[in-house]
Motif scaffolding. Sequence first.
Motif, PDB file in Angstrom:
ATOM      1  N   ARG A  40      -9.807 -10.362  -1.117  1.00 35.05           N
ATOM      2  CA  ARG A  40      -9.258  -9.389  -0.163  1.00 35.05           C
ATOM      3  C   ARG A  40      -9.104 -10.008   1.222  1.00 35.05           C
ATOM      4  O   ARG A  40      -8.124  -9.744   1.929  1.00 35.05           O
ATOM      5  CB  ARG A  40     -10.167  -8.166  -0.108  1.00 35.05           C
TER       6      ARG A  40
ATOM      7  N   ALA B 134      -6.126 -12.201   1.212  1.00 38.75           N
ATOM      8  CA  ALA B 134      -4.919 -11.366   1.175  1.00 38.75           C
ATOM      9  C   ALA B 134      -4.611 -10.780   2.547  1.00 38.75           C
ATOM     10  O   ALA B 134      -3.445 -10.638   2.931  1.00 38.75           O
ATOM     11  CB  ALA B 134      -5.099 -10.250   0.151  1.00 38.75           C
TER      12      ALA B 134
ATOM     13  N   ASN C 208      -0.855 -11.306   3.296  1.00 36.12           N
ATOM     14  CA  ASN C 208       0.026 -10.138   3.172  1.00 36.12           C
ATOM     15  C   ASN C 208      -0.767  -8.868   3.477  1.00 36.12           C
ATOM     16  O   ASN C 208      -1.186  -8.146   2.567  1.00 36.12           O
ATOM     17  CB  ASN C 208       0.618 -10.082   1.762  1.00 36.12           C
TER      18      ASN C 208
ATOM     19  N   ALA D  90       0.107  -6.006   4.537  1.00 32.74           N
ATOM     20  CA  ALA D  90       0.725  -4.767   4.066  1.00 32.74           C
ATOM     21  C   ALA D  90       0.312  -4.458   2.634  1.00 32.74           C
ATOM     22  O   ALA D  90       0.091  -3.298   2.271  1.00 32.74           O
ATOM     23  CB  ALA D  90       2.243  -4.871   4.174  1.00 32.74           C
ATOM     24  N   MET D  91       0.194  -5.494   1.821  1.00 36.19           N
ATOM     25  CA  MET D  91      -0.228  -5.298   0.432  1.00 36.19           C
ATOM     26  C   MET D  91      -1.678  -4.820   0.385  1.00 36.19           C
ATOM     27  O   MET D  91      -2.036  -3.973  -0.438  1.00 36.19           O
ATOM     28  CB  MET D  91      -0.088  -6.615  -0.334  1.00 36.19           C
TER      29      MET D  91
ATOM     30  N   ALA E 148      -1.676  -1.253   1.241  1.00 37.16           N
ATOM     31  CA  ALA E 148      -1.122  -0.450   0.143  1.00 37.16           C
ATOM     32  C   ALA E 148      -2.143  -0.247  -0.971  1.00 37.16           C
ATOM     33  O   ALA E 148      -2.078   0.742  -1.706  1.00 37.16           O
ATOM     34  CB  ALA E 148       0.127  -1.133  -0.412  1.00 37.16           C
ATOM     35  N   ALA E 149      -3.106  -1.176  -1.070  1.00 38.64           N
ATOM     36  CA  ALA E 149      -4.170  -1.048  -2.078  1.00 38.64           C
ATOM     37  C   ALA E 149      -5.287  -0.127  -1.614  1.00 38.64           C
ATOM     38  O   ALA E 149      -6.288   0.051  -2.321  1.00 38.64           O
ATOM     39  CB  ALA E 149      -4.729  -2.423  -2.416  1.00 38.64           C
TER      40      ALA E 149
END
Length: 325
Positions: free
Chosen positions: A182, A185, A189, A191-192, A195-196
């Motif tokens: 995480r 990430a 990214n 934004a991803m 989104a999670a």
Amino acid sequence: MDELTIAAVLGSTLRVSVPLILCALAGVLSERSGVIDLGLEGKMLLAAFAAGAAGAASGSTALALAAALAAGVAASMLHGFACVTHRGDQVVLGIAITMTAAGLTVVLGIAWFGLGGQTPPLPEAARLDKWFTGAAAAVQDVPLVGRLLGLAVLGHDAFVYGAFAAVAAVWWLLYRTRFGLRLRAAGENPAMVEAAGLSVQGLRYRALALNGVLCALAGAYLVLAMNPSFLPHMTAGRGYMALAAMIFGKWHPVGAMWACLLFGFLDAASIRLQGVPLPDALGGGTVPVQAIQALPYVLTVVLLAGFIGRAVAPKALGRPHVQER
């Protein structure tokens, strides 16, 4: 070089590399989460002053470490408050932390101790003890590898062994845990990540908290092991060298460690090269001390100039994340 000289240089390399390794790991964690950290130097300097002041006043290693950790984590939280919460310029904030630390430590040192910005020497009880000294003496007579083991590997303090354990721990954290996935990430990214259903800001704050702990340990080591008291500007650019090692190591803890060892070897070798005579073809005399002392910093510039274009930084590095409502 004879065996004794080689062993002494290698042992010195390990000791000199410790603050670089810890600081580089701090940079890896911060920048992998997407936060540029040019304040490594300042955080380390603040922690060194806190350790020196607390250690001189109390004579306790534990209190010196606690003060260093408090200073390092506080500086990182300030960094996060300005850069993560309020989306300030991360480059400017890092430089500001370093410049503030350089001035604040001198001012406080003069106000509290009246010694020109430095702290009184720490008592021996507050200094770090050497480990495996008995084993180091016992293996001295072993053929071929005895002196190498005794002088280069054994007989160091806990921070030397802990720094290399920290490399393995950070590697495991980043590449073998859900938190590490995480965190990476968030730097690639965000934004991803959002989104999670995860908090990008929360991940970056946690990375900065770990960053502060590692910077604090690097600063404390300077006072508790390398020098008996805090001196103004005693970090001497190590934070920037660690930053260069992190980039050279491509934001990977193991790669950064090898770069730090290279810098540490040059620093250790530069001490041995002082006073070495030059060949007659080069005019005789001795190698200039200034040229030798500049070797690690020259290498920093060369590596950055040669490799920064090839190293691929995390894609969201330096970009503040605006959380969607």
